[in-house]
Design a protein around this motif. Structure first.
Motif, PDB file in Angstrom:
ATOM      1  N   LYS A  97      71.681  14.801  32.794  1.00 25.28           N
ATOM      2  CA  LYS A  97      71.267  16.170  32.475  1.00 25.28           C
ATOM      3  C   LYS A  97      72.461  17.117  32.483  1.00 25.28           C
ATOM      4  O   LYS A  97      72.583  17.993  31.611  1.00 25.28           O
ATOM      5  N   TYR A 116      77.276  19.378  26.707  1.00 21.83           N
ATOM      6  CA  TYR A 116      77.426  19.143  25.270  1.00 21.83           C
ATOM      7  C   TYR A 116      76.433  19.951  24.437  1.00 21.83           C
ATOM      8  O   TYR A 116      76.455  19.876  23.210  1.00 21.83           O
ATOM      9  N   ARG A 117      75.597  20.736  25.089  1.00 20.52           N
ATOM     10  CA  ARG A 117      74.475  21.404  24.418  1.00 20.52           C
ATOM     11  C   ARG A 117      74.903  22.205  23.187  1.00 20.52           C
ATOM     12  O   ARG A 117      74.256  22.154  22.132  1.00 20.52           O
ATOM     13  N   CYS A 172      69.375   7.878  29.190  1.00 15.79           N
ATOM     14  CA  CYS A 172      68.630   9.128  29.387  1.00 15.79           C
ATOM     15  C   CYS A 172      67.211   8.891  29.884  1.00 15.79           C
ATOM     16  O   CYS A 172      66.244   9.490  29.381  1.00 15.79           O
ATOM     17  N   LEU A 231      74.321  16.548  29.281  1.00 14.75           N
ATOM     18  CA  LEU A 231      73.609  17.100  28.127  1.00 14.75           C
ATOM     19  C   LEU A 231      73.823  18.609  28.035  1.00 14.75           C
ATOM     20  O   LEU A 231      74.015  19.160  26.946  1.00 14.75           O
ATOM     21  N   ILE A 266      74.641  11.611  22.480  1.00 19.06           N
ATOM     22  CA  ILE A 266      73.316  10.981  22.576  1.00 19.06           C
ATOM     23  C   ILE A 266      73.339   9.593  21.957  1.00 19.06           C
ATOM     24  O   ILE A 266      72.748   8.647  22.492  1.00 19.06           O
ATOM     25  N   LEU A 283      64.582  17.934  27.057  1.00 21.29           N
ATOM     26  CA  LEU A 283      65.595  18.527  26.192  1.00 21.29           C
ATOM     27  C   LEU A 283      65.298  19.999  25.949  1.00 21.29           C
ATOM     28  O   LEU A 283      66.204  20.841  25.977  1.00 21.29           O
ATOM     29  N   LEU A 306      77.288  16.782  20.505  1.00 26.10           N
ATOM     30  CA  LEU A 306      76.042  16.422  21.188  1.00 26.10           C
ATOM     31  C   LEU A 306      75.392  15.182  20.580  1.00 26.10           C
ATOM     32  O   LEU A 306      74.985  14.271  21.301  1.00 26.10           O
ATOM     33  N   VAL A 316      65.544  10.863  24.982  1.00 30.87           N
ATOM     34  CA  VAL A 316      66.029  10.919  23.595  1.00 30.87           C
ATOM     35  C   VAL A 316      65.478   9.769  22.750  1.00 30.87           C
ATOM     36  O   VAL A 316      66.073   9.376  21.750  1.00 30.87           O
TER      37      VAL A 316
END
Length: 326
Positions: free
Chosen positions: A224, A230-231, A247, A227, A240, A61, A236, A277
């Motif tokens: 990835k 949506y960072r 993940c 992610l 998750i 992350l 986000l 996560v």
């Protein structure tokens, strides 16, 4: 089982707890469990969590520009000193073993109280009190898992009522894996363990047919990308929460672990120690006798919800000291 079936199995597991949802799942689920309706602490050796600089799944992350701590993702993973594959060793003389007596035959388990102390204590307490007696394996997927052990009827504990009276924390260890024969806790979310457990049944042939590590790497590459997308979004956390059990970070899985799965089979994406996560299913035991019974149960005819058409009952769980020469 081909790749499409594999993806279906992963999806249904994710919805189930293994259902990491209602019965057991991507991890292990409660599904349509038949509710049935603590105790001595297991003797364990104190374990110190490693502070080594080994690669952590959550590091991914940070590399993607995501602050894990800000999202409440702070894994507490046991870095055990045992070698990869030690869970396949036989117990030592005097160790506690558990025999699950079912109407299909007996399944004998080696327990791991040092690596998963709270989880093993929960299982032992429920077994000693007869809580598992008369429960069923209510979710069965051939080439995947058999899931059962739902105790009690509490909407606050969708994966069964634990010996602690409430859901309890995950216990992830970097040397315990969801290989074939591994016994893990069903969960519907992070730290949602109760009484339900599942036994991984995927063999090496099915593992390879599902795409093996190449497929896992492909799935992680896709996650990835998502992610990153949506960072910087307020969505986000929701992404998750919805997809956390997908993940599984293949970038840091050691070669020895990959070989273990290739040789034995299993469901690697359920391993919490390698989830970016902090999601997964706690491994707390390994079948040492009776995998033919597990396979027999897995082959049972089931309905559309993967519930056996004829009840597969846990008559009792017998605890004893292992007394065979090592």
């Amino acid at each position: 089982m081909n790749t499409s079936i594999y993806r279906k199995a992963i999806a249904s597991l994710l919805c189930a707890a293994i259902c990491t949802g209602s019965a057991a799942g991507f991890s292990g689920c409660s599904g349509d469990a038949e509710p049935t309706s603590t105790a001595d602490e297991a003797q364990t050796t104190e374990i110190v969590i490693s502070t080594s600089d080994e690669a952590e799944a959550v590091d991914a992350l940070a590399q993607l520009g995501i602050d894990a701590a800000a999202l409440g993702i702070e894994p507490n993973i046991l870095h055990d000193k045992n070698p990869v594959g030690f869970q396949l060793d036989m117990p030592k003389k005097g160790d506690t073993v558990a025999v699950i007596h079912t109407n299909q035959g007996d399944i004998t388990l080696r327990l791991f109280p040092e690596q998963a102390p709270k989880t093993v204590t929960n299982f032992l307490n429920l077994a000693r009190e007869g809580k598992y007696d008369g429960t069923t394996f209510f979710r069965v997927i051939d080439d995947f898992i058999i899931q059962g052990g739902h105790c009690g009827n509490d909407p606050e504990s969708p994966n069964g009522v634990s010996s602690y009276g409430a859901q309890f924390d995950d216990e992830f260890c970097d040397k315990l894996f969801n290989i074939r024969g591994a016994v893990s806790m069903a969960s519907t979310d992070k730290d949602s363990n109760g009484s339900q457990f599942f036994i991984n049944q995927t063999d090496a042939e099915a593992f390879a047919a599902n795409g093996g590590w190449d497929e896992y790497a492909r799935l992680w590459a896709g996650v990835k990308t998502q992610l990153v997308n949506y960072r910087d979004s307020s969505l986000l956390s929701a992404f998750i929460q919805e997809n956390g059990d997908k993940c599984f970070n293949t970038d840091i899985v050691p070669d020895g672990v990959k070989k273990l799965y290739e040789k034995n089979g299993g469901n690697a994406y359920l391993d919490g120690a390698y989830n970016a996560v902090d999601r997964g299913n706690t491994v707390f035991a390994q079948v040492i006798e009776g995998m033919e019974v597990v396979d027999k149960i897995a082959a049972a005819q089931v309905d559309k919800d993967n519930k056996p058409l004829e009840s597969i009952v846990i008559d009792s769980v017998e605890l004893s000291e292992y007394n065979k020469a090592g």
